[in-house]
Design an enzyme around this catalytic site. Structure first.
Site, PDB file in Angstrom:
ATOM      1  CG  PHE B 111      -1.818   1.298   1.241  1.00 17.12           C
ATOM      2  CD1 PHE B 111      -2.687   1.498   0.383  1.00 17.12           C
ATOM      3  CD2 PHE B 111      -1.448   2.031   2.311  1.00 17.12           C
ATOM      4  CE1 PHE B 111      -3.261   2.758   0.354  1.00 17.12           C
ATOM      5  CE2 PHE B 111      -2.258   3.438   2.536  1.00 17.12           C
ATOM      6  CZ  PHE B 111      -3.424   3.596   1.355  1.00 17.12           C
ATOM      7  CD  GLN B 112      -0.636   6.023   0.980  1.00 15.96           C
ATOM      8  OE1 GLN B 112       0.032   6.315   2.012  1.00 15.96           O
ATOM      9  NE2 GLN B 112      -1.740   6.695   0.748  1.00 15.96           N
ATOM     10  CE  LYS B 161       4.699   3.743  10.206  1.00 16.27           C
ATOM     11  NZ  LYS B 161       3.378   3.715  10.063  1.00 16.27           N
TER      12      LYS B 161
END
Ligand SMILES: Cc1ncc(C[n+]2csc(CCOP(=O)(O)OP(=O)(O)O)c2C)c(N)n1
Lengths: 169, 577
Positions: B111-112, B161
């Protein structure tokens, strides 16, 4: 390769940082600027932080100076050597599988021997050969084999190093 | 000292002297947003990531310090691609930090996820994908070094992240105060070759029709002072390209103004007829040269550039000087002082130049009461009613060309513009960035109605963050520059260029965003409106100037023609050239 095209082609030996994505940066720079790559060979060198890319550039697609200057702008490019034709040892490896009728076998093996090649693998009606040489010698040998029926062929692209003080080759 | 990657990232930015960053958070970059609360860095929350990028650019243009933007992964990264490309083509120092999916998810179409480094490798000076928290401080240091040295440019740092997330063991890192850069392939060279300076000076001494052709590089090199010294010492005239407006004062008697597709007659023609072009931080862009084979055919070329790849890229110089523009100019000045500027007779050249200036001034048909405003008139009034060192940021189109022609720039770093990429929507965010960097200066954005609709929402940012810029909207209800080409080259067939003058209601829209807003239809109201705008300093201001749609930018070198075929204003067509 004719002499004419060989003169147009230029061999650059580009030393780069051995990091992920560096080859993609180099290759995409060529694509983006519409410079033509004739041949490309890459491998790490003894200093494990560095890799070396040998690039044969079509000098007709861009002024060589622009190619070198643009490559130099890539932060991961550490050094560029422009090898003048005739001032370097250049080699390429060819692996080729060729159809071999019993009648032709001796002829092929004899030519291969003289060119310094080796038989790598033998099948019922085919042989796999390897040959290391200058790109034009390999071209010539490829042409010689063609009438027999080439089943599969793979060339590595050129690698090169500058001549030492006293060229032997 | 133990830190997590996010803390280390913010601390590294602080150590680079970053005072302000522009951005918008999201999942992948969340852990880096947390330590901002405890940081000295001011974060400005934008409404669209494109705004963050252009704000960082505007800040860099105005201050000379690198602009910084931070956004999340995927769509945020794609939104900031335009400013990156813009900064790349205009050599603007900028560091952009993007969030990325965790290292373990990279390559899985998570996702993204977006291949941010792949996507931006051709439009950044360099980019990094950091995969280890321990590498963050070094990478940030390298990013700023690369962005600001040599030929400046944008650098992107992509941060997965997990390496900044304090809840993930991957983000643990040991902070050291002294990190060393490791850039074996990067050695920007600013020194200049004395022999090349000597050769350049010899050409300058012999020249009879010399022109200093000054580009944006002169500003990047902080060389405006040195340039002035060189011009005054030699008496050579100066043209300043779109990127270099302000590098040499327009009020100076040696200033010829802007050359190029919409340059003034004298600047274009002086270059074209010169016997020596001294190119300083300029790159022979096609908008300057017109058709290349007909460009300044008699001119010898001296080309000074910090980027060796520019030398000979377009036109082969007779003398190439690789190095810093300021260093090169200072060396030229020193040598010219010793050796003299040559005995050549340049009197005839000077009188030709003043003849062109007399016969071909910039001109337009005046505004008529009761009819729509002339955009040039509005710009002149603005210029006259604002402080001398007002910063002007423009959009892209006719209004941009008029602003660059009719404004008088007497100070460097007061003209902020998207020259290389020509990015509509540049001006409002760029003006915001400039105002943040120079809060004591007046900052006007001169925008077109097409451009305005691309990034106007950043006025919300300006209101909320207390950044009182002013916007002069030259509303001609058309994509004016495109319409001009359709008028001239497509038989006035106006395909898809009409926008509507009244929808949106610009005044109402601006007010809804918290601005002070006015609408001006009448030439007599222009000065009063500007005066009112100048009084407001607690909010952004927007003035909707209703301008004449048929107006064209003159002069013009049409694409595919040479600079000798310059089209002049119809009233000047009969003048002898
Ligand atoms: C993002 C972007 N899209 C398209 C263009 C092509 N373009 C150049 S000028 C222009 C028209 C600009 O219109 P407007 O903002 O109203 O300014 P004007 O020319 O009327 O002053 C367009 C569409 C561009 N430069 N940038």
């Amino acid at each position: 390769m004719t002499e004419e095209t060989e003169r147009r082609n230029h061999t650059l030996v580009v030393t780069v940082e051995n990091k992920a994505g560096v080859l993609a940066r180099v290759a995409s720079l060529f694509a983006r600027r519409a410079f033509n790559i004739k041949s490309l060979a890459v491998a790490p060198i003894d200093d494990e932080d560095l890799s070396r890319i040998t690039i044969v550039v079509d000098g007709a697609s861009a002024p060589l100076e622009q190619v070198v200057n643009q490559l130099n702008k890539l932060i991961n490019v550490v050094h560029i050597q422009d090898l003048q034709p005739g001032h370097a040892v250049e080699r390429e490896l060819m692996l080729v599988t060729v159809t071999v009728e019993p009648d032709h076998r001796d002829d092929i093996v004899e030519k291969l021997d003289r060119a310094g090649g080796k038989v790598m693998s033998v099948g019922i009606d085919a042989m796999m050969l390897s040959l290391v040489g200058t790109p034009d010698r390999i071209d010539v040998f490829e042409e010689f084999l063609r009438p027999y029926g080439i089943l599969d062929l793979q060339r590595t692209g050129r690698v090169a190093l500058a001549n030492l003080d006293e060229p032997i080759d | 000292m133990k830190l997590d990657g996010g803390q280390a990232l913010i601390r590294s930015l602080e150590l680079e002297g970053v005072e302000v960053m522009f951005g918008l958070p999201g999942g992948a970059i969340l852990p880096v947003y947390d330590p901002i609360i405890d940081s000295s860095i001011r974060h400005i929350l934008v409404r669209h990531e494109q705004g963050a990028g252009h704000m960082a650019e505007g800040y860099a243009h105005a201050t000379g310090r690198p602009g910084v933007a931070m956004v999340t992964s995927g769509p945020a990264a794609t939104n900031i691609v335009t400013p990156l490309c813009d900064a790349y083509l205009d050599s603007v120092p900028m560091v952009v930090i993007t969030g990325q999916v965790p290292t373990g998810a990279i390559g899985t179409d998570a996702f993204q996820e977006c291949d941010t480094t792949g996507m931006t490798s051709g439009i950044t000076k360099h980019n990094f994908l950091v995969t280890d928290a321990q590498d963050i401080p070094r990478t940030i240091k390298e990013a700023f070094h690369i962005a600001t040295t040599g030929r400046p440019g944008p650098v992107l740092v992509d941060i997965p992240k997990d390496i900044v997330d304090p809840n993930n063991p991957n983000s643990a890192m040991e902070w050291f105060d002294n990190v060393e850069m490791d850039l074996p392939g990067y050695h920007p060279d600013t020194s200049v070759e004395p022999a090349a300076i000597q050769a350049a000076v010899a050409l300058m001494q012999a020249a009879e029709r010399p022109v200093l052709y000054v580009g944006g590089g002169i500003l990047k090199a902080r060389a405006a002072e040195a340039l002035r010294e060189l011009a005054e010492l030699t008496g050579f005239h100066v043209v300043t390209t779109l990127m270099a407006r302000g590098a040499f004062p327009d009020s100076h008697e040696l200033c010829l103004g802007m050359p190029g597709m919409h340059g003034n007659f004298t600047a274009v023609t002086a270059m074209q007829e010169s016997d020596l072009l001294i190119a300083l931080g300029s790159r022979f862009d096609d908008r300057i040269t017109g058709r290349l084979d007909g460009f300044a055919v008699d001119a010898k070329i001296i080309h000074v550039d910090i980027d060796p790849a520019e030398l000979g890229k377009v036109r082969r110089p007779d003398v190439a000087i690789q190095g810093d523009c300021r260093v090169a100019i200072e060396a030229m000045v020193e040598l010219l002082r010793v050796q003299g500027v040559g005995e050549s007779d340049r009197q005839a050249w000077r009188s030709r130049i003043s003849g062109w200036q007399e016969r071909f001034p910039l001109t337009y048909d005046p505004s008529v009461p009761g009819e729509a405003l002339k955009p040039q008139f509005v710009i002149e009034k603005l210029r006259d009613a604002t402080p001398d060192d007002t910063i002007v940021a423009s959009g892209v189109g006719q209004h941009q060309m008029w602003a660059s022609q009719y404004w008088k720039f007497d100070h460097p770093y007061t003209w902020i513009n998207s020259g290389g990429l020509g990015t509509m929507g540049f001006s409002i965010p760029a003006a915001i960035g400039a105002k943040v960097g120079c809060p004591d200066k007046t900052v006007w954005a001169i925008d077109g109605d097409g451009c305005f609709q691309m990034t106007a929402q950043e006025l919300v940012t300006a209101t909320v963050e207390n950044i009182p810029i002013k916007v002069a909207l030259l509303n001609n209800s058309y994509l004016g520059m495109v319409r001009q080409w359709q008028d001239m080259f497509y038989d006035e067939r106006h395909s898809e260029v009409f926008l509507s003058k009244d929808v949106p209601d610009y005044k109402g829209w601006a007010e809804a965003m918290g601005c002070f807003a006015l609408r001006v239809d009448d030439p007599d109201e222009v000065e009063n409106a500007i005066a009112q705008a100048n009084e407001v300093n607690d909010r952004p201001v927007v003035i909707d100037f209703r301008t004449e749609a048929r107006e064209k930018v003159y002069p013009m070198v049409a694409s595919g023609t040479t600079n000798s075929d310059l089209l002049v204003h119809p009233s000047q067509e009969d003048q002898p050239r």
